[in-house]
Design a protein around this motif. Structure first.
Motif, PDB file in Angstrom:
ATOM      1  N   ALA A 139     -26.316  54.741  35.403  1.00  7.87           N
ATOM      2  CA  ALA A 139     -26.363  54.682  36.873  1.00  7.87           C
ATOM      3  C   ALA A 139     -25.416  55.710  37.487  1.00  7.87           C
ATOM      4  O   ALA A 139     -25.684  56.255  38.566  1.00  7.87           O
ATOM      5  N   GLU A 140     -24.329  55.997  36.793  1.00  7.83           N
ATOM      6  CA  GLU A 140     -23.353  56.973  37.290  1.00  7.83           C
ATOM      7  C   GLU A 140     -24.017  58.346  37.469  1.00  7.83           C
ATOM      8  O   GLU A 140     -23.854  59.010  38.491  1.00  7.83           O
ATOM      9  N   HIS A 141     -24.798  58.750  36.464  1.00  4.12           N
ATOM     10  CA  HIS A 141     -25.491  60.037  36.525  1.00  4.12           C
ATOM     11  C   HIS A 141     -26.537  60.020  37.648  1.00  4.12           C
ATOM     12  O   HIS A 141     -26.655  60.981  38.417  1.00  4.12           O
ATOM     13  N   GLN A 175     -29.875  52.529  46.958  1.00  6.88           N
ATOM     14  CA  GLN A 175     -29.708  51.118  47.297  1.00  6.88           C
ATOM     15  C   GLN A 175     -29.737  50.210  46.060  1.00  6.88           C
ATOM     16  O   GLN A 175     -28.948  49.268  45.951  1.00  6.88           O
ATOM     17  N   GLN A 176     -30.630  50.525  45.108  1.00  6.20           N
ATOM     18  CA  GLN A 176     -30.679  49.706  43.883  1.00  6.20           C
ATOM     19  C   GLN A 176     -29.372  49.805  43.111  1.00  6.20           C
ATOM     20  O   GLN A 176     -28.905  48.826  42.544  1.00  6.20           O
ATOM     21  N   ILE A 177     -28.777  51.004  43.113  1.00  7.18           N
ATOM     22  CA  ILE A 177     -27.514  51.183  42.379  1.00  7.18           C
ATOM     23  C   ILE A 177     -26.380  50.441  43.082  1.00  7.18           C
ATOM     24  O   ILE A 177     -25.633  49.685  42.455  1.00  7.18           O
ATOM     25  N   THR A 178     -26.275  50.618  44.394  1.00 12.53           N
ATOM     26  CA  THR A 178     -25.158  49.974  45.110  1.00 12.53           C
ATOM     27  C   THR A 178     -25.305  48.444  45.097  1.00 12.53           C
ATOM     28  O   THR A 178     -24.320  47.723  44.967  1.00 12.53           O
ATOM     29  N   ASP A 179     -26.537  47.960  45.177  1.00 10.10           N
ATOM     30  CA  ASP A 179     -26.778  46.502  45.094  1.00 10.10           C
ATOM     31  C   ASP A 179     -26.247  45.950  43.785  1.00 10.10           C
ATOM     32  O   ASP A 179     -25.645  44.886  43.739  1.00 10.10           O
ATOM     33  N   GLU A 180     -26.492  46.703  42.700  1.00  9.35           N
ATOM     34  CA  GLU A 180     -26.134  46.260  41.358  1.00  9.35           C
ATOM     35  C   GLU A 180     -24.611  46.193  41.159  1.00  9.35           C
ATOM     36  O   GLU A 180     -24.121  45.350  40.410  1.00  9.35           O
ATOM     37  N   ILE A 181     -23.873  47.071  41.825  1.00  8.37           N
ATOM     38  CA  ILE A 181     -22.414  47.090  41.585  1.00  8.37           C
ATOM     39  C   ILE A 181     -21.623  46.394  42.710  1.00  8.37           C
ATOM     40  O   ILE A 181     -20.402  46.470  42.763  1.00  8.37           O
ATOM     41  N   LYS A 220     -27.609  51.063  32.698  1.00  9.67           N
ATOM     42  CA  LYS A 220     -28.635  52.092  32.503  1.00  9.67           C
ATOM     43  C   LYS A 220     -29.681  51.995  33.614  1.00  9.67           C
ATOM     44  O   LYS A 220     -29.982  50.893  34.094  1.00  9.67           O
ATOM     45  N   VAL A 221     -30.224  53.134  33.998  1.00 10.08           N
ATOM     46  CA  VAL A 221     -31.213  53.129  35.086  1.00 10.08           C
ATOM     47  C   VAL A 221     -32.411  52.240  34.742  1.00 10.08           C
ATOM     48  O   VAL A 221     -32.984  51.601  35.623  1.00 10.08           O
TER      49      VAL A 221
END
Ligand code: 2BA
Length: 147
Positions: free
Chosen positions: A33-35, A64-70, A85-86
Motif C-alpha cells: 500500500a505504501e508504494h 480512499q481505500q488505502i486511508t480507510d484501511e490505516i 498488500k494492494v
C-alpha cells in the motif's frame, strides 16, 4: 439534437480514444500500500488499475481505500502501509470495455465511472477510456453539428 454524422460517430470503436497502457499509472499485484499511495500521490490520480506481470487487470486501488484501511481509532496508522498488500484492499469488481466496443458503450459506462479499463480478447489490459477524452470528443462533435 445530434446530427446523423454524430450518430455514426457514436458507433465508432473506442480504439482511437484510449490512453494507452504505457501511459497509464498503475501498480502491480503484490505491491504494498505504501508504494500504491506514493504512485497515487505523485500522479495526482484518485484511483489507478492493479495489473499482474502479464498486464492482466486484477482490480483498482484508490487513495480512499488505502486511508480507510490505516484509519485507527484515534490516529492514522502510517506504519501499516509497509505491511498491507494492494491485493487485500483493492476493488476486485470493476467495469471493463473491449477494445472493439463502440464509443456509445463507453459513453454509457462513463456516466457512473470516471474511467473504464480497456481489454482485448485475452483480457490483457490495453489502456483506459476516460471521461475527459470522451467529453472532449463529444464537445467537438456537438459544435460541428451546431454549425
Ligand atoms: P481522478 O484522478 O479522480 O481525476 C478526475 C479528473 O481530474 C481527471 O479526469 C482529470 O480531468 C483531472 N486530473 C486528475 N489528476 C490529473 C493529472 N495528474 N493530470 C491531468 N488531469 C488530472 P479524467 O482525465 O477523465 O480521468 C478520469 C480518471 O481516470 C481519473 O480520476 C483517474 O482515476 C484515471 N486516470 C486518468 N488518466 C490516468 C493515467 N494516465 N493513469 C492512471 N489513471 C488515470
Amino acid at each position: 439534437m445530434l446530427s446523423v454524422s454524430s450518430k455514426e460517430f457514436l458507433k465508432l470503436p473506442i480504439t482511437d480514444f484510449i490512453i494507452s497502457a504505457d501511459k497509464v499509472a498503475h501498480v502491480q499485484l503484490g505491491n504494498y500500500a505504501e508504494h500504491a499511495l506514493l504512485v497515487l500521490t505523485k500522479t495526482g490520480y484518485s484511483s489507478i488499475p492493479v495489473l499482474d506481470m502479464s498486464y492482466r487487470m486484477h482490480g483498482m486501488i484508490s487513495v480512499q481505500q488505502i486511508t480507510d484501511e490505516i484509519l485507527g481509532l484515534d490516529r492514522i496508522e502510517y506504519e501499516r502501509l509497509a505491511e498491507i498488500k494492494v491485493d487485500s484492499i483493492m476493488s476486485k469488481e470493476f467495469v471493463k470495455i473491449h477494445i472493439n466496443d463502440t464509443f456509445q458503450k463507453g459513453l454509457d459506462l462513463l456516466i457512473n465511472h470516471p474511467y473504464i479499463c480497456v481489454v482485448d480478447d485475452q483480457q490483457t489490459f490495453l489502456g483506459i477510456l476516460t471521461r475527459r477524452v470522451v467529453m472532449k470528443q463529444l464537445k467537438k462533435h456537438l459544435y460541428v453539428s451546431m454549425v
